[in-house]
Design an enzyme around this catalytic site. Structure first.
Site: not given
Ligand code: PGA
Length: 256
Positions: A13-15, A98, A100, A170, A176, A216, A237-238
């Site tokens: 998930n590149w966001k 998600h 966010e 999640e 994050g 994470s 994500g990251g």
């Molecule tokens: P993260 O994000 O791996 O940076 O914690 C995961 C996500 O939001 O899907």
């Protein structure tokens, strides 16, 4: 519970990251590293990178996803993108609900449900995110929260459609933050979600659904998380923004 009944999928998930040239460079670096994956590999990129990602991954084992879609087929929804628009491009997956989106953009279980239905109708595979907030875990209501989200997010969705859907567990406190759920916490929550699905759809359907862990997950902790029976891959994500780290996670899922 049998891990072999479903496919593990590692989805990035590149966001809101990567311009087109940056996306091109990352995908080119990832392609050879992911070529021998023994799990599904998906990259969920910003809308502006979809065309680039589709062109560069053509003929490879990397699937392409978006990070949201609207529930209406078309109309006066300035700034939104419909499921049909994504499907027509050749996009295969879409992340929905998600945390966010829920936190910053007013997404609710009701709109997640509508978006999931729209995505399925368009032939997309939704990756639907659920997970508890920190205070909810501390108040010992994680299971209540997850059961409610699963029931509402999948209300009116058939067993056949559910099998086309990926669920990402999640925990919001782990996204994050560098704070990963322990492998046991991830397993416990994914198993709980599967049991909720079993109560709604029966065991066979529940056993067929891919349930990822996200929050994470990284090159160092992936192996332990992915070895768990009910953790069928991850939403990353990251660590998906660095090709070697993402490839290490793919390898962990291949061996998991
Ligand atoms: P993260 O994000 O791996 O940076 O914690 C995961 C996500 O939001 O899907």
């Amino acid at each position: 519970m049998n891990k072999d009944l479903r496919q593990a999928v590692i989805a990035g998930n590149w966001k809101m990251n990567k311009t087109r040239p940056e996306a091109k460079a990352l995908i080119e670096e990832l392609k050879p590293l992911a070529a021998n994956a023994g799990c599904g590999v998906v990259i969920c990129v910003p809308f502006t990178n979809l065309e680039t990602a589709l062109a560069l991954t053509e003929g490879t084992n990397i699937g392409v996803g978006a990070q949201n879609c609207h529930f209406a087929k078309s109309g006066a929804y300035t700034g939104e993108i419909s499921a049909d628009m994504l499907a027509e491009m050749g996009v295969e997956y879409v992340v929905l609900g998600h945390s966010e989106r829920r936190q910053y953009f007013g997404e609710t279980d009701e709109t997640v449900n509508l978006r999931t239905k729209a995505a399925l109708e368009a032939g997309l595979k939704p990756i639907v995110c659920v997970g508890e907030l920190l205070w909810e875990r501390e108040a010992n209501i994680t299971e209540e929260v997850l059961a409610k989200q699963v029931k509402l997010d999948f209300a009116g969705i058939s067993a056949d459609d559910l099998k086309k859907t990926i669920i990402a567990y999640e925990p919001v406190w782990a996204i994050g933050t560098g704070k990963t759920a322990t492998a046991d916490q991830a397993e416990e929550a994914c198993l709980f979600i599967r049991n909720v699905l079993a109560s709604l759809y029966g065991t066979d359907t529940a056993e067929a659904v891919t349930i990822q862990y996200g929050g994470s997950m990284n090159a160092a902790n992936a192996q332990e998380l992915l070895s768990k029976t009910n953790v069928d891959g991850g939403l990353i994500g990251g660590a998906s923004l660095k090709a070697p780290d993402f490839a290490t996670i793919i390898n962990a899922a291949t061996n998991g």
